[in-house]
Design a protein around this motif. Structure first.
Motif, PDB file in Angstrom:
ATOM      1  N   ASP A 153       0.831  -1.214   0.000  1.00 42.52           N
ATOM      2  CA  ASP A 153       0.000   0.000   0.000  1.00 42.52           C
ATOM      3  C   ASP A 153       0.861   1.258   0.000  1.00 42.52           C
ATOM      4  N   GLY A 154       1.998   1.195  -0.685  1.00 35.37           N
ATOM      5  CA  GLY A 154       2.877   2.352  -0.790  1.00 35.37           C
ATOM      6  C   GLY A 154       3.852   2.513   0.347  1.00 35.37           C
ATOM      7  N   TYR A 155       3.691   1.744   1.413  1.00 34.38           N
ATOM      8  CA  TYR A 155       4.578   1.837   2.568  1.00 34.38           C
ATOM      9  C   TYR A 155       5.764   0.872   2.418  1.00 34.38           C
ATOM     10  N   GLN A 156       6.917   1.276   2.919  1.00 28.16           N
ATOM     11  CA  GLN A 156       8.045   0.352   3.012  1.00 28.16           C
ATOM     12  C   GLN A 156       7.785  -0.664   4.115  1.00 28.16           C
ATOM     13  N   VAL A 157       7.956  -1.925   3.799  1.00 28.81           N
ATOM     14  CA  VAL A 157       7.871  -3.006   4.779  1.00 28.81           C
ATOM     15  C   VAL A 157       9.206  -3.742   4.753  1.00 28.81           C
ATOM     16  N   GLU A 158       9.758  -4.018   5.935  1.00 29.47           N
ATOM     17  CA  GLU A 158      11.061  -4.675   6.024  1.00 29.47           C
ATOM     18  C   GLU A 158      10.885  -6.166   6.303  1.00 29.47           C
ATOM     19  N   LYS A 540      19.663  14.002   1.049  1.00 27.62           N
ATOM     20  CA  LYS A 540      19.850  13.606  -0.352  1.00 27.62           C
ATOM     21  C   LYS A 540      18.742  14.152  -1.247  1.00 27.62           C
ATOM     22  N   ARG A 541      17.684  14.599  -0.642  1.00 31.08           N
ATOM     23  CA  ARG A 541      16.634  15.418  -1.260  1.00 31.08           C
ATOM     24  C   ARG A 541      15.871  14.713  -2.384  1.00 31.08           C
ATOM     25  N   GLN A 542      15.510  13.452  -2.147  1.00 32.83           N
ATOM     26  CA  GLN A 542      14.548  12.818  -3.056  1.00 32.83           C
ATOM     27  C   GLN A 542      13.266  13.636  -3.129  1.00 32.83           C
ATOM     28  N   LEU A 543      12.968  14.337  -2.031  1.00 33.52           N
ATOM     29  CA  LEU A 543      11.740  15.142  -1.996  1.00 33.52           C
ATOM     30  C   LEU A 543      11.808  16.308  -2.979  1.00 33.52           C
ATOM     31  N   TYR A 581      10.553   9.694   9.062  1.00 37.40           N
ATOM     32  CA  TYR A 581      10.363  10.734   8.045  1.00 37.40           C
ATOM     33  C   TYR A 581      10.735  10.222   6.661  1.00 37.40           C
ATOM     34  N   ALA A 582      11.844   9.501   6.564  1.00 35.82           N
ATOM     35  CA  ALA A 582      12.254   8.945   5.265  1.00 35.82           C
ATOM     36  C   ALA A 582      11.208   7.966   4.744  1.00 35.82           C
ATOM     37  N   LYS A 583      10.632   7.191   5.646  1.00 38.02           N
ATOM     38  CA  LYS A 583       9.597   6.238   5.227  1.00 38.02           C
ATOM     39  C   LYS A 583       8.319   6.988   4.784  1.00 38.02           C
ATOM     40  N   ALA A 584       8.066   8.134   5.392  1.00 35.99           N
ATOM     41  CA  ALA A 584       6.931   8.947   4.955  1.00 35.99           C
ATOM     42  C   ALA A 584       7.146   9.455   3.527  1.00 35.99           C
ATOM     43  N   ILE A 585       8.394   9.830   3.201  1.00 34.64           N
ATOM     44  CA  ILE A 585       8.696  10.306   1.839  1.00 34.64           C
ATOM     45  C   ILE A 585       8.482   9.180   0.829  1.00 34.64           C
ATOM     46  N   ILE A 586       8.868   7.966   1.189  1.00 33.99           N
ATOM     47  CA  ILE A 586       8.631   6.822   0.301  1.00 33.99           C
ATOM     48  C   ILE A 586       7.136   6.665   0.018  1.00 33.99           C
ATOM     49  N   LYS A 587       6.342   6.746   1.057  1.00 41.08           N
ATOM     50  CA  LYS A 587       4.888   6.625   0.892  1.00 41.08           C
ATOM     51  C   LYS A 587       4.355   7.728  -0.027  1.00 41.08           C
ATOM     52  N   VAL A 588       4.821   8.947   0.161  1.00 39.35           N
ATOM     53  CA  VAL A 588       4.331  10.064  -0.653  1.00 39.35           C
ATOM     54  C   VAL A 588       4.740   9.874  -2.111  1.00 39.35           C
ATOM     55  N   ILE A 589       5.987   9.463  -2.349  1.00 35.73           N
ATOM     56  CA  ILE A 589       6.427   9.221  -3.736  1.00 35.73           C
ATOM     57  C   ILE A 589       5.558   8.141  -4.383  1.00 35.73           C
ATOM     58  N   ASN A 590       5.312   7.062  -3.648  1.00 34.11           N
ATOM     59  CA  ASN A 590       4.526   5.960  -4.220  1.00 34.11           C
ATOM     60  C   ASN A 590       3.083   6.371  -4.516  1.00 34.11           C
ATOM     61  N   GLY A 724       1.699  13.183   4.095  1.00 31.64           N
ATOM     62  CA  GLY A 724       1.749  14.469   3.402  1.00 31.64           C
ATOM     63  C   GLY A 724       1.898  15.621   4.368  1.00 31.64           C
ATOM     64  N   GLN A 725       1.180  15.529   5.490  1.00 31.54           N
ATOM     65  CA  GLN A 725       1.296  16.578   6.497  1.00 31.54           C
ATOM     66  C   GLN A 725       2.696  16.610   7.093  1.00 31.54           C
ATOM     67  N   ALA A 726       3.294  15.430   7.316  1.00 28.70           N
ATOM     68  CA  ALA A 726       4.659  15.363   7.856  1.00 28.70           C
ATOM     69  C   ALA A 726       5.645  16.029   6.907  1.00 28.70           C
ATOM     70  N   VAL A 727       5.471  15.803   5.609  1.00 29.30           N
ATOM     71  CA  VAL A 727       6.360  16.413   4.621  1.00 29.30           C
ATOM     72  C   VAL A 727       6.189  17.930   4.614  1.00 29.30           C
ATOM     73  N   VAL A 728       4.950  18.396   4.567  1.00 29.99           N
ATOM     74  CA  VAL A 728       4.699  19.832   4.541  1.00 29.99           C
ATOM     75  C   VAL A 728       5.209  20.491   5.824  1.00 29.99           C
ATOM     76  N   ASP A 729       4.980  19.847   6.961  1.00 32.94           N
ATOM     77  CA  ASP A 729       5.473  20.397   8.228  1.00 32.94           C
ATOM     78  C   ASP A 729       6.994  20.509   8.225  1.00 32.94           C
ATOM     79  N   SER A 730       7.674  19.512   7.665  1.00 34.27           N
ATOM     80  CA  SER A 730       9.139  19.549   7.648  1.00 34.27           C
ATOM     81  C   SER A 730       9.635  20.755   6.864  1.00 34.27           C
ATOM     82  N   LEU A 731       8.873  21.157   5.856  1.00 39.47           N
ATOM     83  CA  LEU A 731       9.298  22.285   5.015  1.00 39.47           C
ATOM     84  C   LEU A 731       8.871  23.627   5.572  1.00 39.47           C
TER      85      LEU A 731
END
Length: 805
Positions: A153-158, A540-543, A581-590, A724-731
């Motif tokens: 569902d767009g989330y990273q699972v280990e 590394k700014r994938q965002l 936070y990095a995992k949140a970016i993965i979800k947003v990209i997906n 999405g909120q986590a990403v916007v808040d970070s910026l």
């Protein structure tokens, strides 16, 4: 080595009968792979033994490269290439009705690393052997490595990466070389009759470190070095201490996974124990070898160099002190002198907060003897330099501060060399991050820009391009990558440009097929393949890449007839399990990918592909197909980067900030053959100094950024309410730590330049050719030769005859 196709086939048939009692018509690829592995090992076994004997006979100084990560990738084709029998084996297998690539698919990537640090260590191992240098790797044989990444569902699972499920064909267990390693308990110093102090251990636990050796073959030079990886076992004498399941699980955890989750006390304890485990085992092994030479211990540095790759192996320093004092009864002064001459250290980070630190109480409890020695190292450092240097300077540089042990401080103070891994990085270490230490020890600081094992990233990863190079400039470049510069003579040759472009197109077609098979996404090989492959980290700014993609998306929504090239944006990245936070970016990209890839208004003009479980083998698929290399970290944050070098070697054009080794890539290809954007490191530090940056102000003045960021929280991009909120808040709320919004407009302009350049096919092909032609500058062969000459003081074995300029 020389071998005919028929000789190889007969050897394979005989081994298959011996191992499985069957003929080839009944064998599976798995069975044939293991047979082939045993045949290849037999081919290099004499050279492996001879190399070790040569080192011992010649009493040559050897380097021992300590790294918590090694990321060698699959070894079958690399070993065949370095033996000089790749084509013979390919042909022989075909005559036996097997495809070499099917056997390569059977082999698992050795899950011994995460990213650049481990891949660099493996490139160095390859180059040390290929340059005929006496060198060894020392690390951990992880049962599961980092993790296998899946998207749900767009989330990273280990998931556990069970790379050892079917064994490891290339390793050799060396039970006779096992050593004991002590943990925990209490240690007190007992005065002996002669007045010397001897440590007495109570309530400690002993674990057995068993080495598994892997041969590292030099490129067609009969040199075979050793990568030694340690696995943990319970000594027979300690069985009673490990009766419960929990006790056994604790010891098994020690070499289970790379980088245990250090967000909790148990994870931190396991990680510290890991570091000491492979350090102690490795240093003990080295000292056992040195005893065979029957040389005075005071000459140890003339026969042994120990290299500390990042701070994880920094315990080499107190462990060497322990052995010299406790086992060989040397005085403190003699032991510290020897240790400092033997040790050298590579720093891999500009960010001070990333420099490793351990709580004093944890160190005392887990490694009491190490802490005693570290405490004394710190005390004597302060005593030595107090009165000589400013008191505040000494306090800032001491090893133990504010209840923490600073591993980088110890590595710098008690080694004879500290190097950075790109010119900009090394300059920033001296001027900013480690400036206090540079004041104390200016002669110890030096630069060694990273390099890559170009044989793997050209000859193996991109054989079609390699064939074009052979036809165009001859084969000398395979031996000496500096000869790639001969390609510059063909920058106006339409036939050569076309051949390279055809090779690139074929690689894009293969990657497009892989993407379709593994993701179901159809991408056009005619599109620009825009690639960002590296660890998922905010700096590394994938965002930033994603912000630009969303701008392109909205531009097409507003104007579906807008001119421009098709784009396929390809990501490959893992986020650390505890890096929320990095995992949140993965979800947003997906989720952005789901939106854009299925939007009929876009009609395939943009596609986003985030490939799961990025590793060496996947990189070998992506890199030859890349048109654009994304190297967009905030200037002053990336130490070097090596994906930039691999992509350059394969003809990708770099879009980059002036960060890490991008600066040196720009210097060798010229401003016209790279696309640079963004703040410089001087501007970044000026921004820190003025402390007047306002991400909110940029947002409020930019309708484009407002539309993009609002899309992350207003439902435009579905299923990312929290992320999405986590990403916007970070910026906005937390003021954009890595200046994405400041660099956004410049990045968009650079991407528009990429689009224009790509539309001019000849100009793009010339840029691609010139990137390949200048890539020899970043060979790890040259890098390790500089280490050998400037830091390790080791020389190639006499029979090694490769000429170097």
């Amino acid at each position: 080595m020389t071998m005919t196709v028929n000789e190889f086939k007969e050897e394979m048939k005989q081994r298959l009968k011996e191992k499985y009692a069957m003929d080839f018509k009944d064998a599976s690829p798995q069975e044939v792979f293991h047979v082939l592995g045993s045949v290849v090992k037999a081919y290099y076994s004499d050279a492996w033994s001879d190399t070790w004997k040569d080192y011992l006979r010649a009493e040559q100084k050897q380097v021992y490269y300590f790294s918590i990560e090694f990321l060698p990738g699959k070894m079958l084709k690399s070993n065949l290439l370095n033996l000089g029998i790749l084509e013979v084996v390919k042909e022989g297998l075909a005559e036996l009705d097997f495809d070499l690539e099917d056997l390569v698919d059977v082999e698992k990537d050795m899950a011994l690393g995460n990213g650049g640090l481990g891949r660099l260590a493996s490139c160095f191992m390859d180059s040390i052997a290929s340059c005929g240098l006496p060198g060894n790797g020392n690390g951990i044989r992880y049962d599961y490595g980092l993790f296998k990444q899946r998207f749900v569902d767009g989330y990273q699972v280990e998931l556990p990466d069970e790379w050892l499920r079917n064994g490891n064909t290339w390793e050799v267990r060396k039970e006779s070389k096992a050593v004991d390693v002590r943990f925990g308990g209490q240690v007190w110093m007992k005065e002996m009759a002669d007045g010397k102090l001897k440590p007495v251990y109570e309530n400690d636990r002993i674990l057995r470190a068993v080495p598994y050796d892997t041969a590292i073959l030099g490129y067609q030079n009969h040199i075979v070095n050793t990568l030694r990886l340690w696995s943990v076992e319970i000594p027979a004498s300690q069985e009673d201490q490990y009766r419960s399941i929990d006790d056994r699980r604790q010891f098994e955890d020690l070499t289970a996974v790379l980088y245990p989750d250090d967000s909790n006390e148990h994870g931190r304890r396991v990680r510290l124990a890991q570091e000491y485990f492979f350090v102690s085992a490795g240093v003990q092994s080295i000292m056992r070898y040195f005893k065979k030479l029957n040389k005075p211990l005071t000459l140890l540095n003339e026969y042994v160099a120990i290299h500390i790759n990042d701070t994880h192996p920094a315990l080499c320093i107190p462990e060497m002190m322990r052995i010299l004092m406790d086992d060989y009864e040397l005085s403190w002064e003699v032991a510290v002198s020897i240790t400092t001459k033997v040790m050298s250290y590579t720093n891999h980070t500009i960010m001070a907060e990333a420099l490793e630190k351990w709580p004093v109480e944890l160190m005392k409890d887990a490694l009491p003897r190490m802490y005693q020695i570290i405490e004394e190292l710190d005390r004597r450092f302060v005593a030595t330099y107090s009165g000589v240097w400013d008191a505040d300077l000494i306090q800032r540089t001491r090893i133990i501060q504010n209840g923490q042990v600073h591993m980088a401080h110890m590595a710098i103070i008690y080694s004879h060399s500290t190097n950075g891994v790109a010119k900009l990085h090394s300059d920033l270490l001296k001027e900013v991050v480690l400036h206090d230490f540079y004041v104390l020890f200016p002669e110890r600081f030096n630069n060694k820009t990273n390099g890559i094992a170009q044989r793997r990233w050209s000859q193996l990863a991109n054989p079609e391009m390699a064939e074009v190079l052979d036809e165009t400039i001859g084969k000398s470049w395979r031996q000496d990558s500096d000869d790639l510069k001969l390609l510059k003579n063909y920058v106006e040759d339409e036939a050569v440009l076309t051949k390279l472009a055809v090779a690139k197109q074929h690689n894009k077609q293969k990657l497009a097929s892989y993407i379709k098979e593994h993701t179901g996404i159809e991408v056009s090989p005619e599109a620009i393949f825009d690639v960002q492959i590296k660890r998922l980290h905010a700096y590394k700014r994938q965002l930033l890449n994603l912000l630009h993609i969303m701008k392109c998306y909205f531009d097409l929504k507003d104007n579906p007839q807008k001119e421009g090239n098709q784009r396929v944006f390809i990501f490959g990245a893992k986020a650390a399990p505890s890096y929320t936070y990095a995992k949140a970016i993965i979800k947003v990209i997906n989720e952005c990918a789901n939106l854009i890839n299925h939007d009929p208004d876009i009609n395939g003009r943009i596609k986003i592909v985030f490939l799961e479980n990025y590793n060496v083998t996947l990189a070998e698929q992506i890199i030859p197909a890349a048109d654009v290399s994304e190297q967009i970290s905030l200037a002053s944050k990336e130490a070097s980067g090596t994906s930039n070098m691999k992509l350059m070697l394969n003809g990708a054009v770099t879009i980059a900030t002036l960060d890490g080794a991008n600066v040196e890539i720009r210097d060798v290809v010229g401003d016209d053959n790279i696309v640079i954007f963004g703040m410089t490191e001087a501007e970044v530090y000026a921004c820190y100094e003025s402390n007047d940056y306002s991400a909110m102000k940029i947002y409020e003045e930019s309708p484009i950024l407002q539309r993009i960021l609002n899309a992350f929280v207003d439902g435009t991009v579905p299923n990312i309410q929290y992320e999405g909120q986590a990403v916007v808040d970070s910026l906005l709320k937390y003021n954009d730590e890595y200046f994405l919004l400041r660099d956004f407009a410049s990045y968009v302009a650079a991407q528009e330049q990429i689009d224009r350049l790509y539309s001019d096919k000849k100009r793009w092909q010339q840029m691609s050719l010139l990137n390949i032609a200048n890539a020899g500058r970043f060979s790890s062969d040259d890098t390790v030769m500089r280490y050998a000459e400037d830091i390790w003081q080791i020389e190639p074995v006499e029979k090694y005859t490769k000429k170097r300029t």
